[in-house]
Design a protein around this motif. Structure first.
Motif, PDB file in Angstrom:
ATOM      1  N   ASP A 137       0.829  -1.202   0.000  1.00  0.00           N
ATOM      2  CA  ASP A 137       0.000   0.000   0.000  1.00  0.00           C
ATOM      3  C   ASP A 137       0.868   1.258   0.000  1.00  0.00           C
ATOM      4  O   ASP A 137       0.578   2.231  -0.703  1.00  0.00           O
ATOM      5  N   GLY A 138       1.940   1.254   0.796  1.00  0.00           N
ATOM      6  CA  GLY A 138       2.822   2.408   0.829  1.00  0.00           C
ATOM      7  C   GLY A 138       3.507   2.649  -0.503  1.00  0.00           C
ATOM      8  O   GLY A 138       3.684   3.795  -0.927  1.00  0.00           O
ATOM      9  N   GLN A 139       3.875   1.562  -1.195  1.00  0.00           N
ATOM     10  CA  GLN A 139       4.517   1.696  -2.494  1.00  0.00           C
ATOM     11  C   GLN A 139       3.561   2.332  -3.502  1.00  0.00           C
ATOM     12  O   GLN A 139       3.944   3.237  -4.254  1.00  0.00           O
ATOM     13  N   PHE A 140       2.333   1.855  -3.529  1.00  0.00           N
ATOM     14  CA  PHE A 140       1.336   2.403  -4.454  1.00  0.00           C
ATOM     15  C   PHE A 140       0.961   3.835  -4.080  1.00  0.00           C
ATOM     16  O   PHE A 140       0.764   4.678  -4.960  1.00  0.00           O
ATOM     17  N   SER A 141       0.832   4.111  -2.797  1.00  0.00           N
ATOM     18  CA  SER A 141       0.369   5.424  -2.361  1.00  0.00           C
ATOM     19  C   SER A 141       1.431   6.503  -2.541  1.00  0.00           C
ATOM     20  O   SER A 141       1.120   7.625  -2.954  1.00  0.00           O
ATOM     21  N   LYS A 142       2.701   6.186  -2.234  1.00  0.00           N
ATOM     22  CA  LYS A 142       3.763   7.194  -2.283  1.00  0.00           C
ATOM     23  C   LYS A 142       4.420   7.295  -3.659  1.00  0.00           C
ATOM     24  O   LYS A 142       4.907   8.361  -4.036  1.00  0.00           O
ATOM     25  N   HIS A 143       4.462   6.188  -4.374  1.00  0.00           N
ATOM     26  CA  HIS A 143       5.126   6.169  -5.684  1.00  0.00           C
ATOM     27  C   HIS A 143       4.160   5.596  -6.718  1.00  0.00           C
ATOM     28  O   HIS A 143       4.479   4.606  -7.387  1.00  0.00           O
ATOM     29  N   GLY A 144       2.989   6.234  -6.835  1.00  0.00           N
ATOM     30  CA  GLY A 144       1.924   5.687  -7.656  1.00  0.00           C
ATOM     31  C   GLY A 144       2.289   5.496  -9.114  1.00  0.00           C
ATOM     32  O   GLY A 144       2.147   4.405  -9.662  1.00  0.00           O
ATOM     33  N   PHE A 145       2.771   6.547  -9.744  1.00  0.00           N
ATOM     34  CA  PHE A 145       3.078   6.464 -11.176  1.00  0.00           C
ATOM     35  C   PHE A 145       4.184   5.448 -11.443  1.00  0.00           C
ATOM     36  O   PHE A 145       4.057   4.588 -12.314  1.00  0.00           O
ATOM     37  N   ARG A 146       5.255   5.525 -10.686  1.00  0.00           N
ATOM     38  CA  ARG A 146       6.393   4.628 -10.900  1.00  0.00           C
ATOM     39  C   ARG A 146       6.011   3.174 -10.652  1.00  0.00           C
ATOM     40  O   ARG A 146       6.374   2.274 -11.424  1.00  0.00           O
ATOM     41  N   SER A 147       5.261   2.931  -9.589  1.00  0.00           N
ATOM     42  CA  SER A 147       4.872   1.565  -9.258  1.00  0.00           C
ATOM     43  C   SER A 147       3.933   0.980 -10.301  1.00  0.00           C
ATOM     44  O   SER A 147       4.104  -0.168 -10.739  1.00  0.00           O
ATOM     45  N   MET A 148       2.934   1.758 -10.717  1.00  0.00           N
ATOM     46  CA  MET A 148       1.989   1.248 -11.701  1.00  0.00           C
ATOM     47  C   MET A 148       2.647   1.070 -13.057  1.00  0.00           C
ATOM     48  O   MET A 148       2.329   0.133 -13.801  1.00  0.00           O
ATOM     49  N   LEU A 149       3.579   1.952 -13.409  1.00  0.00           N
ATOM     50  CA  LEU A 149       4.296   1.806 -14.674  1.00  0.00           C
ATOM     51  C   LEU A 149       5.081   0.492 -14.698  1.00  0.00           C
ATOM     52  O   LEU A 149       5.083  -0.225 -15.711  1.00  0.00           O
ATOM     53  N   ALA A 150       5.724   0.159 -13.588  1.00  0.00           N
ATOM     54  CA  ALA A 150       6.466  -1.105 -13.514  1.00  0.00           C
ATOM     55  C   ALA A 150       5.526  -2.300 -13.617  1.00  0.00           C
ATOM     56  O   ALA A 150       5.831  -3.293 -14.285  1.00  0.00           O
ATOM     57  N   VAL A 151       4.369  -2.214 -12.964  1.00  0.00           N
ATOM     58  CA  VAL A 151       3.398  -3.308 -13.025  1.00  0.00           C
ATOM     59  C   VAL A 151       2.915  -3.538 -14.448  1.00  0.00           C
ATOM     60  O   VAL A 151       2.774  -4.675 -14.906  1.00  0.00           O
ATOM     61  N   ARG A 152       2.667  -2.452 -15.196  1.00  0.00           N
ATOM     62  CA  ARG A 152       2.177  -2.588 -16.567  1.00  0.00           C
ATOM     63  C   ARG A 152       3.282  -3.034 -17.525  1.00  0.00           C
ATOM     64  O   ARG A 152       3.018  -3.784 -18.470  1.00  0.00           O
ATOM     65  N   LEU A 153       4.508  -2.571 -17.307  1.00  0.00           N
ATOM     66  CA  LEU A 153       5.601  -2.937 -18.207  1.00  0.00           C
ATOM     67  C   LEU A 153       5.990  -4.403 -18.064  1.00  0.00           C
ATOM     68  O   LEU A 153       6.315  -5.069 -19.058  1.00  0.00           O
ATOM     69  N   PHE A 154       5.961  -4.904 -16.839  1.00  0.00           N
ATOM     70  CA  PHE A 154       6.338  -6.295 -16.582  1.00  0.00           C
ATOM     71  C   PHE A 154       5.109  -7.033 -16.078  1.00  0.00           C
ATOM     72  O   PHE A 154       4.766  -6.946 -14.899  1.00  0.00           O
ATOM     73  N   PRO A 155       4.427  -7.758 -16.974  1.00  0.00           N
ATOM     74  CA  PRO A 155       3.112  -8.323 -16.640  1.00  0.00           C
ATOM     75  C   PRO A 155       3.191  -9.518 -15.697  1.00  0.00           C
ATOM     76  O   PRO A 155       2.932 -10.660 -16.072  1.00  0.00           O
ATOM     77  N   GLY A 156       3.584  -9.258 -14.444  1.00  0.00           N
ATOM     78  CA  GLY A 156       3.597 -10.322 -13.461  1.00  0.00           C
ATOM     79  C   GLY A 156       2.368 -10.310 -12.570  1.00  0.00           C
ATOM     80  O   GLY A 156       2.063 -11.301 -11.902  1.00  0.00           O
ATOM     81  N   VAL A 157       1.643  -9.173 -12.549  1.00  0.00           N
ATOM     82  CA  VAL A 157       0.444  -9.032 -11.716  1.00  0.00           C
ATOM     83  C   VAL A 157      -0.770  -8.998 -12.639  1.00  0.00           C
ATOM     84  O   VAL A 157      -0.775  -8.261 -13.629  1.00  0.00           O
ATOM     85  N   PRO A 158      -1.817  -9.794 -12.352  1.00  0.00           N
ATOM     86  CA  PRO A 158      -3.013  -9.755 -13.194  1.00  0.00           C
ATOM     87  C   PRO A 158      -3.584  -8.345 -13.312  1.00  0.00           C
ATOM     88  O   PRO A 158      -3.548  -7.565 -12.357  1.00  0.00           O
ATOM     89  N   PHE A 159      -4.103  -8.020 -14.481  1.00  0.00           N
ATOM     90  CA  PHE A 159      -4.595  -6.682 -14.774  1.00  0.00           C
ATOM     91  C   PHE A 159      -5.638  -6.236 -13.763  1.00  0.00           C
ATOM     92  O   PHE A 159      -5.545  -5.142 -13.192  1.00  0.00           O
ATOM     93  N   ALA A 160      -6.652  -7.059 -13.513  1.00  0.00           N
ATOM     94  CA  ALA A 160      -7.731  -6.683 -12.590  1.00  0.00           C
ATOM     95  C   ALA A 160      -7.215  -6.514 -11.171  1.00  0.00           C
ATOM     96  O   ALA A 160      -7.615  -5.584 -10.458  1.00  0.00           O
ATOM     97  N   ALA A 161      -6.311  -7.402 -10.739  1.00  0.00           N
ATOM     98  CA  ALA A 161      -5.773  -7.310  -9.379  1.00  0.00           C
ATOM     99  C   ALA A 161      -5.030  -6.000  -9.181  1.00  0.00           C
ATOM    100  O   ALA A 161      -5.163  -5.342  -8.140  1.00  0.00           O
TER     101      ALA A 161
END
Length: 234
Positions: A137-161
C-alpha cells in the motif's frame, strides 16, 4: 405525539440510509457486481463477439470505437486482455488494433479503479494491517506512477488485481491512468502484432512479437519475485 410519530419514520429512514451507504454495504455491492460480471463472462463469452465479422462491416473509426468500448467493459468483467489484444490485431491490423486495444485498456482500468475507489476503499483500508500489505500500500500510495508503470511494463500481476489494489491505495487518478496507458504500450502492441500476423506464423514480425511476449513474461516473473522478497524484508 404527532411530532414523535413523525420523527420516528424519519429516524428509521436515516438509519436505513446510513446502513445502505456504509463501507461494508458498498463493498458487498462491489462483490456482487464483480461476481455477476464474472458469471456473465463464463456464460456468454463476450470476447467472442469482438472477433465477429460484424465489426468489420461498421468500418473505420466507428468499428475501432465500438471495439475499444467493448474491450474496456470486457476487461472490467475479467476477460483476459491477451485474447482481446489478439482479436484487435486480427480485426484491425497492427496500427489501428494497437490504438483500439490501448484505448480499451485505459477505459477498462478506469472502470475498475473507479468501482474499487467508490465501493471498496473505505471498507478495505482498515484491513491493511500486515507488514507486507502495508508495504504494498505504501509503495502504491507514495510512488503511484512509478509503481503502476512497472506493473504494466512487466506483466507479473493480473490486470484486474492491479486495478483494485491501486484503487484501495491512495494513488491518484492521473498517475494511475497515465502509467496504465504508457506502461501497457509494449506488451499490448506485441499481442496485437501477433494477432495481425497469426496467419503467417513464420514471419519475422510474428516471431519477434512472440519472443517479446516471452521475454517480458519471464522478466515480469523475476521482478515480481525480487519485489516480493524486498517487501518482506521491509
Amino acid at each position: 405525539m404527532l411530532d414523535t410519530a413523525a420523527a420516528r419514520p424519519q429516524g428509521i429512514a436515516a438509519r436505513c440510509t446510513r446502513a445502505l451507504l456504509s463501507p461494508w454495504s458498498r463493498l458487498s455491492l462491489l462483490v456482487m457486481l464483480l461476481a455477476a460480471a464474472g458469471t456473465c463472462v463464463l456464460l456468454f463469452e463476450p470476447q467472442q463477439l469482438l472477433s465477429d465479422g460484424g465489426l468489420r462491416r461498421l468500418g473505420g473509426v466507428a468499428a475501432v470505437t465500438v471495439f475499444a468500448a467493448a474491450y474496456g467493459l470486457c476487461t472490467a468483467a475479467f476477460v483476459p486482455r491477451p485474447l482481446l489484444n489478439l482479436a484487435a490485431g486480427a480485426l484491425f491490423g497492427s496500427q489501428a488494433g494497437t490504438f483500439a486495444a490501448l484505448a480499451g485498456t485505459v477505459l477498462g482500468a478506469g472502470i475498475a479503479f473507479g468501482l474499487g475507489r467508490m465501493l471498496g476503499q473505505d471498507a478495505l483500508r482498515p484491513l491493511l494491517r500486515g507488514r507486507w500489505l502495508k508495504a504494498v500500500d505504501g509503495q502504491f500510495s507514495k510512488h503511484g506512477f512509478r509503481s503502476m508503470l512497472a506493473v504494466r511494463l512487466f506483466p507479473g500481476v493480473p490486470f484486474a488485481a492491479a486495478n483494485y489494489c491501486a484503487a484501495v491505495s491512495r494513488m491518484g487518478w492521473l498517475p494511475f491512468l497515465l502509467a496504465t496507458g504508457l506502461g501497457s504500450i509494449p506488451n499490448t502492441a506485441a499481442y496485437v502484432v501477433a494477432g495481425a500476423r497469426a496467419s503467417t506464423p513464420t514471419s519475422p514480425a510474428f516471431l519477434i512479437a512472440m519472443g517479446f511476449i516471452a521475454v517480458t513474461g519471464l522478466a515480469g516473473a523475476i521482478v515480481a519475485w525480487r519485489k516480493r522478497h524486498h517487501l518482506r524484508g521491509r
